[in-house]
Design a protein around this motif. Structure first.
Motif, short mmCIF file in Angstrom:
data_model
loop_
_atom_site.label_atom_id
_atom_site.label_comp_id
_atom_site.label_asym_id
_atom_site.label_seq_id
_atom_site.Cartn_x
_atom_site.Cartn_y
_atom_site.Cartn_z
N TRP A 151 7.45 3.45 22.10
CA TRP A 151 7.43 2.23 22.91
C TRP A 151 8.86 1.83 23.18
CZ3 TRP A 151 7.29 -3.43 21.47
CH2 TRP A 151 6.92 -4.22 22.57
N ARG A 152 9.24 1.69 24.45
CA ARG A 152 10.62 1.36 24.82
C ARG A 152 10.93 -0.07 24.43
NH1 ARG A 152 13.22 2.09 29.98
NH2 ARG A 152 14.99 1.75 28.64
N PHE A 153 11.62 -0.21 23.32
CA PHE A 153 12.01 -1.51 22.78
C PHE A 153 13.49 -1.40 22.43
CE2 PHE A 153 12.26 -5.01 19.78
CZ PHE A 153 11.41 -5.94 20.34
N VAL A 154 14.25 -2.46 22.67
CA VAL A 154 15.69 -2.37 22.41
C VAL A 154 15.93 -2.03 20.94
CG1 VAL A 154 16.39 -3.84 24.34
CG2 VAL A 154 15.91 -4.86 22.15
N PRO A 155 16.79 -1.04 20.68
CA PRO A 155 16.98 -0.58 19.30
C PRO A 155 17.63 -1.61 18.39
CG PRO A 155 18.46 0.58 20.78
CD PRO A 155 17.54 -0.23 21.64
N ASP A 156 18.51 -2.44 18.93
CA ASP A 156 19.18 -3.41 18.06
C ASP A 156 18.20 -4.47 17.56
OD1 ASP A 156 19.19 -4.11 20.79
OD2 ASP A 156 20.97 -5.36 20.61
N THR A 157 17.36 -5.00 18.43
CA THR A 157 16.38 -5.99 17.97
C THR A 157 15.41 -5.35 16.99
OG1 THR A 157 16.56 -7.27 20.01
CG2 THR A 157 14.60 -7.63 18.67
N ARG A 158 15.00 -4.13 17.27
CA ARG A 158 14.08 -3.43 16.36
C ARG A 158 14.69 -3.36 14.95
NH1 ARG A 158 9.89 0.58 17.66
NH2 ARG A 158 10.70 0.67 19.77
N GLU A 159 15.97 -2.98 14.88
CA GLU A 159 16.62 -2.88 13.57
C GLU A 159 16.85 -4.25 12.94
OE1 GLU A 159 20.84 -1.60 11.69
OE2 GLU A 159 19.85 -0.07 12.90
N LEU A 160 17.26 -5.23 13.73
CA LEU A 160 17.50 -6.56 13.17
C LEU A 160 16.22 -7.15 12.58
CD1 LEU A 160 19.93 -7.88 15.90
CD2 LEU A 160 20.50 -7.41 13.50
N LEU A 161 15.10 -6.91 13.22
CA LEU A 161 13.83 -7.41 12.68
C LEU A 161 13.51 -6.78 11.32
CD1 LEU A 161 11.63 -7.57 15.90
CD2 LEU A 161 12.58 -9.51 14.60
N VAL A 162 13.92 -5.55 11.12
CA VAL A 162 13.72 -4.89 9.82
C VAL A 162 14.45 -5.66 8.72
CG1 VAL A 162 14.29 -2.81 8.48
CG2 VAL A 162 13.28 -2.59 10.77
N HIS A 163 15.59 -6.25 9.06
CA HIS A 163 16.42 -6.95 8.07
C HIS A 163 16.12 -8.45 7.99
CE1 HIS A 163 18.73 -3.42 7.12
NE2 HIS A 163 18.74 -3.15 8.42
N TRP A 164 15.16 -8.91 8.76
CA TRP A 164 14.74 -10.32 8.73
C TRP A 164 13.42 -10.35 7.97
CZ3 TRP A 164 13.71 -13.55 13.81
CH2 TRP A 164 13.25 -14.82 13.46
N PRO A 165 13.45 -10.66 6.69
CA PRO A 165 12.21 -10.63 5.89
C PRO A 165 11.12 -11.52 6.48
CG PRO A 165 14.13 -10.98 4.49
CD PRO A 165 14.59 -11.11 5.92
N ARG A 166 9.97 -10.91 6.68
CA ARG A 166 8.77 -11.61 7.11
C ARG A 166 8.94 -12.40 8.40
NH1 ARG A 166 5.73 -10.25 3.17
NH2 ARG A 166 4.00 -11.65 2.99
N TRP A 167 9.68 -11.82 9.36
CA TRP A 167 9.90 -12.49 10.63
C TRP A 167 8.59 -12.84 11.34
CZ3 TRP A 167 7.72 -10.50 14.93
CH2 TRP A 167 7.36 -9.15 14.90
N TRP A 168 7.57 -12.07 11.06
CA TRP A 168 6.27 -12.26 11.73
C TRP A 168 5.53 -13.49 11.24
CZ3 TRP A 168 7.68 -8.42 8.41
CH2 TRP A 168 7.07 -8.43 7.15
N GLN A 169 5.97 -14.06 10.12
CA GLN A 169 5.31 -15.26 9.60
C GLN A 169 5.99 -16.50 10.18
OE1 GLN A 169 5.35 -14.93 5.34
NE2 GLN A 169 3.45 -13.75 5.34
N ASP A 170 5.20 -17.33 10.80
CA ASP A 170 5.69 -18.57 11.40
C ASP A 170 6.00 -19.55 10.27
OD1 ASP A 170 6.11 -20.94 12.74
OD2 ASP A 170 4.36 -20.73 14.03
N PRO A 171 7.27 -19.98 10.14
CA PRO A 171 7.60 -20.91 9.04
C PRO A 171 6.93 -22.26 9.16
CG PRO A 171 9.46 -20.63 10.53
CD PRO A 171 8.41 -19.65 10.97
N ALA A 172 6.43 -22.61 10.34
CA ALA A 172 5.76 -23.90 10.52
C ALA A 172 4.28 -23.85 10.19
CB ALA A 172 5.94 -24.38 11.96
N ARG A 173 3.78 -22.65 9.90
CA ARG A 173 2.36 -22.50 9.58
C ARG A 173 2.23 -22.04 8.14
NH1 ARG A 173 -0.70 -19.48 14.14
NH2 ARG A 173 -2.31 -20.90 13.49
N PRO A 174 1.35 -22.68 7.39
CA PRO A 174 1.19 -22.29 5.97
C PRO A 174 0.64 -20.86 5.85
CG PRO A 174 -0.44 -23.94 6.58
CD PRO A 174 0.47 -23.76 7.76
N VAL A 175 1.13 -20.17 4.83
CA VAL A 175 0.64 -18.83 4.55
C VAL A 175 -0.59 -18.97 3.67
CG1 VAL A 175 1.19 -16.63 3.45
CG2 VAL A 175 2.96 -17.87 4.70
#
Length: 178
Positions: A151-175
């Protein structure tokens, strides 16, 4: 473009400016600079994904989930992130810093200042020279897409997301526990 870009010391993990160069020189010589990225969250937890225009100077036509760009000389990273969010999406929102990290490949070498923002319902105004199309996507769907290296996705954002723990979890929503 002929703007002047701030150059950064690549041995400094937090960002010490060492000089300036033209954007053309930064691109031609892959000089260490700074850039911003803003992950925009919808109140329901989705994130904004967009396809870059085919005329972008780096990664044309690729997908991304950060609005952002190069930090110009005299700008702070936060100011640059606000400027880029206004230019690319027509939004002026509060920013929360989430990650500062160096990224380098054969095309770019920069200190990434990553922020997140929550969409307030203001209509998006896509910058025609940079953003081809944009849509809201569930974080889990985006995570699956990011696992697909075809999937053509910018490589820098792809890598930065790897180093952002749990980026997919919305901090405003309870887990919630499974």
């Amino acid at each position: 473009m002929s703007e002047t870009v701030a150059l950064y010391d690549p041995s400094d993990p937090v960002g010490r400016v060492t000089g300036t160069a033209s954007r053309a020189e930064v691109r031609a010589r892959n000089l260490p600079h700074a850039a911003t990225g803003v992950l925009l969250r919808h109140p329901d937890g989705r994130v904004l994904v967009h396809r870059r225009t085919d005329t972008k100077d780096v990664n044309p036509g690729a997908h991304d989930c950060f609005a952002g760009g190069v930090v110009d000389a005299g700008e702070t990273p936060r100011y640059a992130a606000h400027r880029e969010l206004r230019e690319e999406l027509g939004l002026d929102l509060d920013l929360t810093p989430v990650l500062t990290r160096w990224y380098r490949d054969a095309t770019v070498h920069y200190l990434a200042f990553v922020f997140e923002a929550r969409w307030d319902g203001t209509p998006l105004t896509l910058q025609p020279s940079e953003v081809d199309t944009a849509w809201w996507e569930e974080p889990d769907t985006l995570r699956r897409r990011l696992d697909d290296t075809t999937w053509r996705f910018v490589p820098d954002t792809r890598e930065l997301l790897v180093h952002w723990p749990r980026w997919w979890q919305d901090p405003a929503r309870p887990v919630t526990a499974p």
